[in-house]
Design a protein around this motif. Sequence first.
Motif, short mmCIF file in Angstrom:
data_model
loop_
_atom_site.label_atom_id
_atom_site.label_comp_id
_atom_site.label_asym_id
_atom_site.label_seq_id
_atom_site.Cartn_x
_atom_site.Cartn_y
_atom_site.Cartn_z
N ARG A 93 -5.66 9.39 6.30
CA ARG A 93 -6.36 9.15 5.03
C ARG A 93 -5.77 10.06 3.95
O ARG A 93 -5.23 11.11 4.24
N VAL A 94 -5.93 9.62 2.70
CA VAL A 94 -5.38 10.35 1.57
C VAL A 94 -6.51 10.83 0.67
O VAL A 94 -7.39 10.04 0.28
N SER B 280 4.28 7.72 -5.60
CA SER B 280 3.68 7.48 -4.28
C SER B 280 2.28 8.07 -4.15
O SER B 280 1.62 7.88 -3.13
N THR B 281 1.82 8.78 -5.18
CA THR B 281 0.51 9.41 -5.11
C THR B 281 -0.55 8.47 -5.70
O THR B 281 -0.27 7.73 -6.64
N PRO B 282 -1.76 8.49 -5.18
CA PRO B 282 -2.78 7.53 -5.62
C PRO B 282 -3.11 7.60 -7.11
O PRO B 282 -3.30 6.58 -7.76
N LEU B 283 -3.18 8.82 -7.68
CA LEU B 283 -3.59 8.97 -9.07
C LEU B 283 -2.49 9.58 -9.94
O LEU B 283 -2.76 10.04 -11.04
N THR C 16 -7.54 13.14 -2.90
CA THR C 16 -7.01 13.68 -4.14
C THR C 16 -8.10 14.43 -4.91
O THR C 16 -9.28 14.37 -4.54
N PRO D 55 0.84 -1.20 0.00
CA PRO D 55 0.00 0.00 0.00
C PRO D 55 0.87 1.25 0.00
O PRO D 55 1.91 1.29 0.66
N LYS D 56 0.46 2.26 -0.76
CA LYS D 56 1.27 3.47 -0.89
C LYS D 56 1.21 4.30 0.39
O LYS D 56 0.14 4.52 0.94
N VAL E 224 -2.39 16.47 -3.28
CA VAL E 224 -2.78 15.34 -2.44
C VAL E 224 -2.84 15.85 -1.00
O VAL E 224 -1.91 16.51 -0.53
N VAL F 165 2.14 7.95 1.35
CA VAL F 165 2.54 9.20 0.71
C VAL F 165 3.61 9.92 1.49
O VAL F 165 4.56 10.43 0.95
N GLU G 283 -3.25 14.70 2.95
CA GLU G 283 -3.28 13.64 3.95
C GLU G 283 -3.85 14.22 5.23
O GLU G 283 -3.39 15.26 5.71
#
Length: 411
Positions: free
Chosen positions: A264-265, A250-253, A267, A200-201, A258, A203, A260
């Motif tokens: 939780r993250v 490392s970013t979700p999209l 975007t 899991p990333k 981003v 960030v 945090e």
Amino acid sequence: MSKVDLYYFPLKALGEPARLLLAYNDVQFNDHRLTKDEWAKFKPSTPFGQLPMLVIDGKKYTQSMAISRYLGHKYGLAGDSLEDSFQIDQNVDFFYDIRLKAYTTHHEKDEAAKAAKHEALVKDYYPTALAKLDELIKKNNGHLALGKLTWADFLFAGVYDHFKVILQMPDLDTRYPSFRQVYDTVYSLPKVKAFSEKAPKSVSGSMGTVLHYFDVKGLGEALRLLLAYGREPFTDHRVTFAEWPTFKTSTPLQQMPVLEMNGRVYTQSSAIAKYLGRKYGLVGQDLEEDFKIDESLEFLGDIRYRASMVHYEPDAAVKARKHDTFSKDFYPRALKELDRIIRENDGHLALGRLTWVDFVFAGMFDYLKVMLQMPDLDVQYPSFRQVVDNVYSIPHVKTWCDTAQKSELNF
């Protein structure tokens, strides 16, 4: 085979070295990443009320450095003698001295005291300490100790992203390439690389609030302003363009901004702005009012989208042609309509009062002027400047802006 469980938060920082050491040694382990809510329930089961915690066949091991040292000895990464072990400990302790000073400053509750402490460290401590750390790594051929790979390198690499955040130095590896060398050495190890790619990333390394964006206004500024309005202490992590290709993974999209918050993250700039608007009471009173806010946001987005089509067009001739077309057929009509909306709403984008869409407009206004190629936009339309001034003159926003890092560009 032993049953191995590692408990930490869904981020890097103090739990990451243990993950990397276990992965390097091909140890199958359950990587438990606890949310803030889960942590509150889980905390009483830990020996010291802290994480990380490593559990091997039911036996609990705690304290991040002690865990890293233990795994280093267990897997042959601790040198061959008592003197070797001392050199590793000595160099790790020095690195952690720097980290501790940054950490206590980062978590200072009083914003004025926090700024003063950081300024003092930047002036009197960090330059000397970081130069010494750089020298130490260079003398050890890109390692923290013994001139070869040890558990100290895993500890350094695992907390490095967190280290940059709490130092408020996103360009740290540009200033000191040796630091990035240690990081890359560890993360390029085949088993570590394989683990990192599927894990899991994480960030950054903070359970607090961190906003990641470039050192510009653009799409991130509205979020900075909203966080300041909500009196939300946050780390304003400004990613350099040189860092972005590495940080992007490392970013979700694969995009910024981003946010945090509480583990939780979040975007997408508009979605984050709407979320913060709701959080801080800057929304409508009913569905109809929320619609009016969204309507103005999307109309503003239509203007920004066309301007960005021109601004980012690589072909100079095509760029000039697009700009000429929009300047004749679209901009005059759209900007006049936007001016009408603002004047009818008493200097706001919707509802005749302050809402989160005003922050979006104010935050992107300098950026919009650049893309529209209209540096005198607020002279042409004084109502636009009124929205900007309404936001930037809010006491908490103004206080933040007075002390915040200045954005040099508005790309």
